[in-house]
Design a protein around this motif. Structure first.
Motif, PDB file in Angstrom:
ATOM      1  N   HIS A 247       0.846  -1.193   0.000  1.00 13.04           N
ATOM      2  CA  HIS A 247       0.000   0.000   0.000  1.00 13.04           C
ATOM      3  C   HIS A 247       0.878   1.238   0.000  1.00 13.04           C
ATOM      4  N   ARG A 361      -9.336   6.703   1.420  1.00  8.99           N
ATOM      5  CA  ARG A 361      -8.751   5.491   0.849  1.00  8.99           C
ATOM      6  C   ARG A 361      -9.139   5.418  -0.620  1.00  8.99           C
ATOM      7  N   GLU A 363      -8.207   3.619  -4.680  1.00 11.86           N
ATOM      8  CA  GLU A 363      -7.529   2.591  -5.468  1.00 11.86           C
ATOM      9  C   GLU A 363      -7.375   3.090  -6.893  1.00 11.86           C
ATOM     10  N   VAL A 372      -4.053  -2.247  -4.913  1.00 12.81           N
ATOM     11  CA  VAL A 372      -3.163  -1.565  -3.969  1.00 12.81           C
ATOM     12  C   VAL A 372      -3.875  -0.311  -3.438  1.00 12.81           C
ATOM     13  N   PRO A 373      -4.174  -0.237  -2.151  1.00  3.64           N
ATOM     14  CA  PRO A 373      -4.828   0.977  -1.632  1.00  3.64           C
ATOM     15  C   PRO A 373      -3.832   2.123  -1.457  1.00  3.64           C
TER      16      PRO A 373
END
Length: 528
Positions: A247, A361, A363, A372-373
């Motif tokens: 991340h 958050r 993506e 993958v954030p």
């Protein structure tokens, strides 16, 4: 002029088949890029931004020899000032804020081209006529060649009045052999619709490529170094994707409150103030594909592709209660001193629902970053002042060591430090000296101050110079602004219907909801 080279002309041509003298090659990085002669008209010259940043940057550019001797500055404001009073004001600002030594000869040359035009208001038609006469006089007496840049360091609400009257006055009428440019400070609207309206307004007076939207973070050396780190080195780029990256955390934390900015901040909030521009631009630079060149259009194209691929969904489901967090600092103690809560700040209404902390958050729905954030956070009255991008890698799928030996080992991380300690840190695992196999995290650190003799220029020096040069890689294009608002608009609308922000303690790292945001994914925020 006769040449001092004794070689025949034909041999010289063969040595440099493109007919380029290497001593005069504009691509030679030893040669400074000097701005064209021009008039810079600054609306809002009496404001804090001009006094603390813009005017010192202009002096520093002149001191470094990067402005034409003909460069002229016209200040526009509501003060009843003479030209001499403007010069006194600019001198005070430059002396207190410039980073280069004070040189009387440089100042005298710069001051000779300064003029002030009093505006009773930005709707004063007579003032625009006076401004036109002053600019024409500078063209005639200073040799500014008809080149004009208009720096709009004013509240966005005044843009319609100013752009309309600039156009009506003939100040931006095109003339052969000269250019017209407009430089705009953020915010670029307060939502997607208003940003588009702003673009339409500015588009009426200059071409899209002559609009320079200032995001001062993009002028920082460490932000530009993201591209150098990624695309000038082979070590990291093969790992810079969803196969290896767990991340990414992008943080902009401040340890101060809003100060005297309530009039501005209470209508904006943390998400509009920095996430829409600074942090989404950092995301784009971190996640973009390699451009074909560093040409503005090539870099812009790759950033736009990334921003167009950003989604708010988590596991395909849009639930902004689960993917966003917001907060507002309470009263308490910070650094051993009592501080007021946001609602107690002067100029903030008791019913305000403005956030001073925002976390989102995201993506990126493409092959490189699928799954993958990216976690973005920004806030005031936090534990310390820091801006960074942390790329956190996945843990090895297998470790041949005993569990006790690796108890002190975390994930490999590359941290791009934007401020205040500019540089890059890589966190790796290493054996602790001794007879036992014990591993511990260590840091490999690069700091700008320790590695280079050159002092980094202030961001506004670079940005002002690039605007005068017409060099646009560091300025977000309207398409990027539009895509950023596409991402943020649903969040702002959701928060508007969600009641007051959650309180948090001064000197902490934000509200509990921010910790829960990462905990849902089994992760925690970095303690920067």
């Amino acid at each position: 002029m006769p040449t001092t080279d004794s070689a025949p002309a034909g041999q010289q041509a063969n040595a440099h088949p493109q007919g380029v003298n290497p001593l005069l090659d504009p691509r030679d990085l030893r040669l400074p890029r000097i701005a064209d002669p021009c008039v810079l008209v600054m609306f809002g010259i009496t404001g804090d931004l001009a006094r603390h940043k813009l005017l010192p940057a202009i002096y520093d550019l002149a001191s470094r020899g990067l402005l034409s001797p003909s460069f002229s500055l016209v200040g526009v404001g509501r003060r009843d000032w003479s030209d001499e009073e403007l010069r006194d004001y600019v001198e005070q600002a430059a002396r207190s804020g410039a980073r280069t030594p004070w040189r009387p000869a440089i100042w005298d040359q710069l001051a000779a081209g300064m003029r002030f035009v009093e505006f009773s208001s930005f709707e004063d038609d007579d003032a625009y006529a006076a401004l036109s006469r002053v600019v024409a006089e500078l063209d005639a007496t200073r040799g500014t060649a008809g080149n004009r840049a208009f720096y709009l360091s004013i509240p966005p609400g005044w843009f319609p009045a100013v752009t309309e009257r600039i156009a009506r006055s003939g100040l931006v009428d095109e003339a052969a052999g000269s250019w017209r440019r407009v430089v705009i400070e953020k915010p670029f609207g307060h939502d997607r619709a208003s940003a588009r309206e702003l673009d339409d307004l500015v588009g009426r007076i200059v071409r899209p490529d002559d609009v320079f939207r200032v995001d001062h973070y993009l002028g920082k050396e460490t932000v530009q170094n993201i591209l150098a780190l990624r695309f000038a080195n082979t070590m990291l780029e093969p790992l810079w994707n969803q196969r290896y990256v767990d991340h990414v955390q992008i943080t902009m934390a401040e340890d101060i409150g809003i100060g005297t900015r309530a009039g501005y901040y209470d209508t904006i909030g943390s998400a509009r103030d920095v996430i829409q521009n600074h942090l989404l631009q950092l995301l784009a630079l971190t996640a973009m594909e390699e451009p074909t060149s560093m040409d503005a259009a090539a870099v812009r194209a790759e950033k736009e592709k990334v921003l167009a691929s950003v989604v708010l969904e988590r596991d395909g489901v849009l639930d902004l209660d689960l993917t966003t967090a917001r907060g507002r600092y309470d009263s308490g103690f910070q650094g051993g001193l009592p501080v007021r809560g946001y609602l107690e700040e002067e100029g903030v209404g008791a019913d305000s629902r403005t956030e001073t902390y925002a976390a989102i958050r995201l993506e990126i729905a493409n092959r490189r970053w699928a799954g993958v954030p990216f976690y973005l956070r920004a806030g005031k009255r936090l534990s310390r002042r820091v801006t960074e991008v942390a790329v956190v890698f996945k843990r090895p799928p297998f470790l041949p060591f005993e569990a006790a030996a690796t108890a002190g080992v975390g994930a490999n991380t590359v941290v791009l430090r934007i401020q205040p300690d500019e540089g890059i840190t890589m966190r790796l695992a290493s054996k602790v000296p001794g007879t036992q196999m014990e591993l511990r995290d260590v840091s490999m650190d690069f700091g700008y101050g320790a590695s280079f003799n050159e002092e980094s220029p202030e961001a506004y020096e670079r940005l002002i110079l690039d605007a005068l040069l017409g060099d646009a890689p560091l300025f977000p294009h309207q398409r990027e602004v539009d895509l950023s608002w596409r991402i943020l608009d649903p969040v702002i609308e959701h928060w508007a219907a969600s009641g007051a922000p959650q309180g948090y303690r001064p000197g902490s790292w934000g509200p509990a909801s921010a910790r829960e945001l990462l905990a849902r994914d089994g992760r925690i925020w970095r303690r920067s």
